[in-house]
Scaffold this motif. Structure first.
Motif, PDB file in Angstrom:
ATOM      1  N   ASN A   1      14.889  11.971   5.151  1.00  0.00           N
ATOM      2  CA  ASN A   1      15.137  10.567   4.805  1.00  0.00           C
ATOM      3  C   ASN A   1      14.323  10.042   3.629  1.00  0.00           C
ATOM      4  O   ASN A   1      13.940   8.873   3.606  1.00  0.00           O
ATOM      5  CB  ASN A   1      14.932   9.677   6.032  1.00  0.00           C
ATOM      6  CG  ASN A   1      15.847  10.060   7.157  1.00  0.00           C
ATOM      7  OD1 ASN A   1      17.038  10.270   6.961  1.00  0.00           O
ATOM      8  ND2 ASN A   1      15.285  10.207   8.348  1.00  0.00           N
ATOM      9  N   VAL A   2      14.055  10.899   2.652  1.00  0.00           N
ATOM     10  CA  VAL A   2      13.355  10.459   1.446  1.00  0.00           C
ATOM     11  C   VAL A   2      14.375   9.758   0.552  1.00  0.00           C
ATOM     12  O   VAL A   2      15.402  10.341   0.206  1.00  0.00           O
ATOM     13  CB  VAL A   2      12.711  11.647   0.694  1.00  0.00           C
ATOM     14  CG1 VAL A   2      11.991  11.160  -0.556  1.00  0.00           C
ATOM     15  CG2 VAL A   2      11.760  12.407   1.613  1.00  0.00           C
ATOM     16  N   PRO A   3      14.127   8.498   0.175  1.00  0.00           N
ATOM     17  CA  PRO A   3      15.066   7.801  -0.714  1.00  0.00           C
ATOM     18  C   PRO A   3      15.165   8.507  -2.071  1.00  0.00           C
ATOM     19  O   PRO A   3      14.156   8.981  -2.610  1.00  0.00           O
ATOM     20  CB  PRO A   3      14.453   6.407  -0.876  1.00  0.00           C
ATOM     21  CG  PRO A   3      13.522   6.256   0.288  1.00  0.00           C
ATOM     22  CD  PRO A   3      13.029   7.640   0.598  1.00  0.00           C
TER      23      PRO A   3
ATOM     24  N   THR B   1       9.121  13.086   8.908  1.00  0.00           N
ATOM     25  CA  THR B   1      10.102  12.389   8.086  1.00  0.00           C
ATOM     26  C   THR B   1       9.341  11.601   7.028  1.00  0.00           C
ATOM     27  O   THR B   1       8.107  11.445   7.103  1.00  0.00           O
ATOM     28  CB  THR B   1      10.951  11.412   8.924  1.00  0.00           C
ATOM     29  OG1 THR B   1      10.113  10.370   9.420  1.00  0.00           O
ATOM     30  CG2 THR B   1      11.669  12.131  10.050  1.00  0.00           C
ATOM     31  N   TYR B   2      10.070  11.089   6.088  1.00  0.00           N
ATOM     32  CA  TYR B   2       9.477  10.292   5.006  1.00  0.00           C
ATOM     33  C   TYR B   2       8.651   9.142   5.580  1.00  0.00           C
ATOM     34  O   TYR B   2       7.559   8.874   5.134  1.00  0.00           O
ATOM     35  CB  TYR B   2      10.598   9.784   4.108  1.00  0.00           C
ATOM     36  CG  TYR B   2      10.127   8.901   2.984  1.00  0.00           C
ATOM     37  CD1 TYR B   2       9.449   9.423   1.903  1.00  0.00           C
ATOM     38  CD2 TYR B   2      10.407   7.536   2.995  1.00  0.00           C
ATOM     39  CE1 TYR B   2       9.032   8.633   0.850  1.00  0.00           C
ATOM     40  CE2 TYR B   2      10.000   6.733   1.945  1.00  0.00           C
ATOM     41  CZ  TYR B   2       9.319   7.279   0.872  1.00  0.00           C
ATOM     42  OH  TYR B   2       8.907   6.475  -0.160  1.00  0.00           O
ATOM     43  N   TYR B   3       9.171   8.490   6.592  1.00  0.00           N
ATOM     44  CA  TYR B   3       8.497   7.307   7.137  1.00  0.00           C
ATOM     45  C   TYR B   3       7.293   7.658   8.001  1.00  0.00           C
ATOM     46  O   TYR B   3       6.442   6.808   8.244  1.00  0.00           O
ATOM     47  CB  TYR B   3       9.518   6.438   7.886  1.00  0.00           C
ATOM     48  CG  TYR B   3      10.594   5.981   6.938  1.00  0.00           C
ATOM     49  CD1 TYR B   3      10.342   4.995   5.996  1.00  0.00           C
ATOM     50  CD2 TYR B   3      11.846   6.598   6.924  1.00  0.00           C
ATOM     51  CE1 TYR B   3      11.309   4.604   5.085  1.00  0.00           C
ATOM     52  CE2 TYR B   3      12.820   6.211   6.013  1.00  0.00           C
ATOM     53  CZ  TYR B   3      12.528   5.209   5.097  1.00  0.00           C
ATOM     54  OH  TYR B   3      13.491   4.838   4.182  1.00  0.00           O
ATOM     55  N   GLU B   4       7.195   8.895   8.451  1.00  0.00           N
ATOM     56  CA  GLU B   4       6.010   9.340   9.202  1.00  0.00           C
ATOM     57  C   GLU B   4       4.872   9.704   8.263  1.00  0.00           C
ATOM     58  O   GLU B   4       3.725   9.740   8.680  1.00  0.00           O
ATOM     59  CB  GLU B   4       6.367  10.541  10.083  1.00  0.00           C
ATOM     60  CG  GLU B   4       7.282  10.184  11.234  1.00  0.00           C
ATOM     61  CD  GLU B   4       7.791  11.404  11.983  1.00  0.00           C
ATOM     62  OE1 GLU B   4       8.109  11.257  13.172  1.00  0.00           O
ATOM     63  OE2 GLU B   4       7.908  12.495  11.377  1.00  0.00           O
TER      64      GLU B   4
ATOM     65  N   LEU C   1       3.288  10.805  -2.997  1.00  0.00           N
ATOM     66  CA  LEU C   1       3.161  11.023  -1.560  1.00  0.00           C
ATOM     67  C   LEU C   1       3.097  12.507  -1.216  1.00  0.00           C
ATOM     68  O   LEU C   1       2.345  12.919  -0.348  1.00  0.00           O
ATOM     69  CB  LEU C   1       4.340  10.373  -0.836  1.00  0.00           C
ATOM     70  CG  LEU C   1       4.382  10.486   0.672  1.00  0.00           C
ATOM     71  CD1 LEU C   1       3.153   9.812   1.306  1.00  0.00           C
ATOM     72  CD2 LEU C   1       5.656   9.853   1.217  1.00  0.00           C
TER      73      LEU C   1
ATOM     74  N   TYR D   1       5.909   6.906  -2.689  1.00  0.00           N
ATOM     75  CA  TYR D   1       6.071   5.778  -1.781  1.00  0.00           C
ATOM     76  C   TYR D   1       5.742   4.512  -2.563  1.00  0.00           C
ATOM     77  O   TYR D   1       5.095   4.571  -3.609  1.00  0.00           O
ATOM     78  CB  TYR D   1       5.192   5.925  -0.535  1.00  0.00           C
ATOM     79  CG  TYR D   1       3.703   5.803  -0.785  1.00  0.00           C
ATOM     80  CD1 TYR D   1       3.037   4.599  -0.552  1.00  0.00           C
ATOM     81  CD2 TYR D   1       2.950   6.890  -1.244  1.00  0.00           C
ATOM     82  CE1 TYR D   1       1.666   4.488  -0.768  1.00  0.00           C
ATOM     83  CE2 TYR D   1       1.590   6.786  -1.464  1.00  0.00           C
ATOM     84  CZ  TYR D   1       0.954   5.589  -1.229  1.00  0.00           C
ATOM     85  OH  TYR D   1      -0.389   5.474  -1.457  1.00  0.00           O
ATOM     86  N   GLN D   2       6.210   3.382  -2.051  1.00  0.00           N
ATOM     87  CA  GLN D   2       5.939   2.097  -2.691  1.00  0.00           C
ATOM     88  C   GLN D   2       4.648   1.523  -2.138  1.00  0.00           C
ATOM     89  O   GLN D   2       4.453   1.468  -0.931  1.00  0.00           O
ATOM     90  CB  GLN D   2       7.072   1.096  -2.433  1.00  0.00           C
ATOM     91  CG  GLN D   2       8.326   1.400  -3.199  1.00  0.00           C
ATOM     92  CD  GLN D   2       8.258   0.950  -4.651  1.00  0.00           C
ATOM     93  OE1 GLN D   2       7.230   1.028  -5.303  1.00  0.00           O
ATOM     94  NE2 GLN D   2       9.382   0.492  -5.160  1.00  0.00           N
ATOM     95  N   ASP D   3       3.774   1.072  -3.030  1.00  0.00           N
ATOM     96  CA  ASP D   3       2.531   0.421  -2.628  1.00  0.00           C
ATOM     97  C   ASP D   3       2.349  -0.798  -3.523  1.00  0.00           C
ATOM     98  O   ASP D   3       2.000  -0.653  -4.698  1.00  0.00           O
ATOM     99  CB  ASP D   3       1.351   1.378  -2.758  1.00  0.00           C
ATOM    100  CG  ASP D   3       0.046   0.768  -2.265  1.00  0.00           C
ATOM    101  OD1 ASP D   3       0.096  -0.157  -1.430  1.00  0.00           O
ATOM    102  OD2 ASP D   3      -1.023   1.214  -2.719  1.00  0.00           O
TER     103      ASP D   3
ATOM    104  N   LYS E   1       5.022   2.707  -7.523  1.00  0.00           N
ATOM    105  CA  LYS E   1       5.251   4.020  -6.930  1.00  0.00           C
ATOM    106  C   LYS E   1       3.973   4.850  -7.005  1.00  0.00           C
ATOM    107  O   LYS E   1       3.354   4.937  -8.054  1.00  0.00           O
ATOM    108  CB  LYS E   1       6.370   4.745  -7.678  1.00  0.00           C
ATOM    109  CG  LYS E   1       7.745   4.238  -7.333  1.00  0.00           C
ATOM    110  CD  LYS E   1       8.839   4.738  -8.233  1.00  0.00           C
ATOM    111  CE  LYS E   1       9.139   6.172  -8.201  1.00  0.00           C
ATOM    112  NZ  LYS E   1      10.362   6.550  -8.935  1.00  0.00           N
TER     113      LYS E   1
END
Length: 158
Positions: free
Chosen positions: A55-57, A154-157, A93, A84-86, A90
């Motif tokens: 699930n990486v955009p 996953t990307y979000y983890e 990650l 990732y957005q911070d 960008k």
């Protein structure tokens, strides 16, 4: 050694174009046609894996990233860098090193990607794949070494 389940045969992404009668992939990240080589097949299928399974955009992936973007004077290129957005910016990650399917993943491969990570400065997420074997490394709690992950987050983890 524990391995991530990335199997190229499960990724249905094939060269769909020809240039000079040679098969080429459409790289969805760079938005260009790239010649089909064994390493490029691994790279293109791993990009699909990142987007579809982890699930990486798409807009958080770069391909063939020059190290000079991160550190002046370096001549190498990272195969894939994920961000990732911070705060609207960008930040790196993870970094991925792709090898051709028959190319063995060795300690030298790990040292190569570790060198890239030192320049890129991810939180310590490294991935090496040759399409047959994939290893995901994370920095240890002391931030001085890396260890293999049991399964890919996953990307979000991340």
């Amino acid at each position: 050694m524990k391995q991530i389940e990335f199997r190229m045969d499960l990724i249905d992404y094939k060269p769909t174009y020809k240039r000079n009668d040679r098969p080429v992939y459409f790289d969805p990240i760079r938005r260009i046609l790239v010649q089909s080589t064994p390493e490029e097949e691994v790279r293109q299928k791993f990009i699909q894996y990142l987007m579809k399974y982890l699930n990486v955009p798409e807009d958080m992936i770069d391909v063939e990233v020059h190290m000079t973007y991160f550190k002046k004077g370096l001549r190498d290129r990272a195969d894939i860098v994920g961000y990732y957005q911070d705060g609207g910016k960008k930040k790196p990650l993870f970094v991925v090193e792709c090898k051709a399917p028959k190319q063995t993943i060795t300690d030298d491969t790990f040292y190569q990607i570790q060198k890239y990570d030192k320049a890129i400065n991810t939180p310590g997420n490294l991935i090496i794949t040759n399409g047959e074997r994939t290893i995901f490394y994370v920095k240890t709690k002391t931030n001085t070494d890396y260890e293999e992950a049991v399964e890919p987050p996953t990307y979000y983890e991340l």
